[in-house]
Design a protein around this motif. Structure first.
Motif, short mmCIF file in Angstrom:
data_model
loop_
_atom_site.label_atom_id
_atom_site.label_comp_id
_atom_site.label_asym_id
_atom_site.label_seq_id
_atom_site.Cartn_x
_atom_site.Cartn_y
_atom_site.Cartn_z
N ASN A 48 0.81 -1.22 0.00
CA ASN A 48 0.00 0.00 0.00
C ASN A 48 0.85 1.27 0.00
O ASN A 48 0.30 2.38 0.06
N GLU A 50 3.02 4.36 -1.24
CA GLU A 50 2.88 5.22 -2.42
C GLU A 50 3.98 4.91 -3.43
O GLU A 50 5.16 4.80 -3.08
N LYS A 53 6.66 5.43 -6.12
CA LYS A 53 7.55 6.53 -6.48
C LYS A 53 7.74 6.54 -8.01
O LYS A 53 7.60 5.52 -8.68
#
Length: 216
Positions: free
Chosen positions: A119, A121, A123
């Motif tokens: 989960n 984020e 990049k």
């Protein structure tokens, strides 16, 4: 002449009276001293006897009380040892119960870590992705060291010795596998990214393996 002789007789009489008086005084003093000494000696003997009697009574009392005190001490010691054994057994049971729950607890923790990775984020730049993978590797390596520490407390010495040897071989395998994976991108911007990403993935797998195969 007659008067002189009379005077001389009077003087001699006075001298004799004085000497007699001095003699009587000395005798009375000696007699008094002698009378006092026996009383003093008697008092000392009486005190000595009383002291000896008191000492004997004390020794007798100590002798009579000694077996009872010794028995009480032994009983108290036995009760203390019994309580200590009970506390040790209680502590042992608590540790056993806590140990039995560690495997499930660590599996849950590893699942949460893996879910967090999924989960995270995403990049976009290579440097950011490499930094993210380096952090992921750091977290899994920390978990691995923690698991290894728990196993050192659970396993027997021969099992720990075997696990230590396996761990050395695994570290060698991890670094070689990461190097081989990164060579696919040799010279490219993602070479170091692939290296640390492979290390992180292999470390995660090793955490699950140790918990599943060794932890109780």
């Amino acid at each position: 002449m007659k008067n002189n002789r009379k005077f001389l007789m009077v003087m001699l009489t006075i001298v004799f009276v004085i000497l007699a008086a001095c003699g009587n005084s000395s005798e009375e003093s000696n007699a008094k001293s002698n009378n006092t000494s026996p009383d003093s000696s008697s008092a000392q003997n009486a005190n000595g006897s009383a002291s000896t009697k008191s000492s004997n009574d004390t020794d007798k009392n100590n002798t009579e009380n000694a077996p009872e005190d010794t028995d009480d001490t032994q009983i108290n010691n036995q009760e203390d040892n019994s309580n200590n054994d009970g506390e040790s057994l209680k502590s042992s049971r608590s540790d056993s119960e806590m140990t039995e729950g560690k495997k499930e607890g660590y599996l849950k923790k590893l699942n949460e870590m893996e879910e967090s990775d999924k989960n995270a984020e995403a990049k976009t730049t290579t440097s950011d992705m490499e930094e993210q993978e380096a952090e992921r590797y750091k977290n899994w390596d920390k978990a691995l060291n923690e698991i290894y520490g728990v196993l050192k407390e659970q396993l027997r010495k021969e099992q720990i010795d075997q696990l230590r040897e396996e761990q050395r071989n695994w570290v060698k395998h991890r670094d070689e596998a990461a190097k081989e994976a990164s060579l696919k991108y040799e010279g490219g911007s993602t070479e170091s990214l692939e290296y640390v990403a492979t290390q992180a993935s292999l470390t995660k797998e090793r955490c699950y393996e140790l918990v599943a195969n060794y932890m109780k």
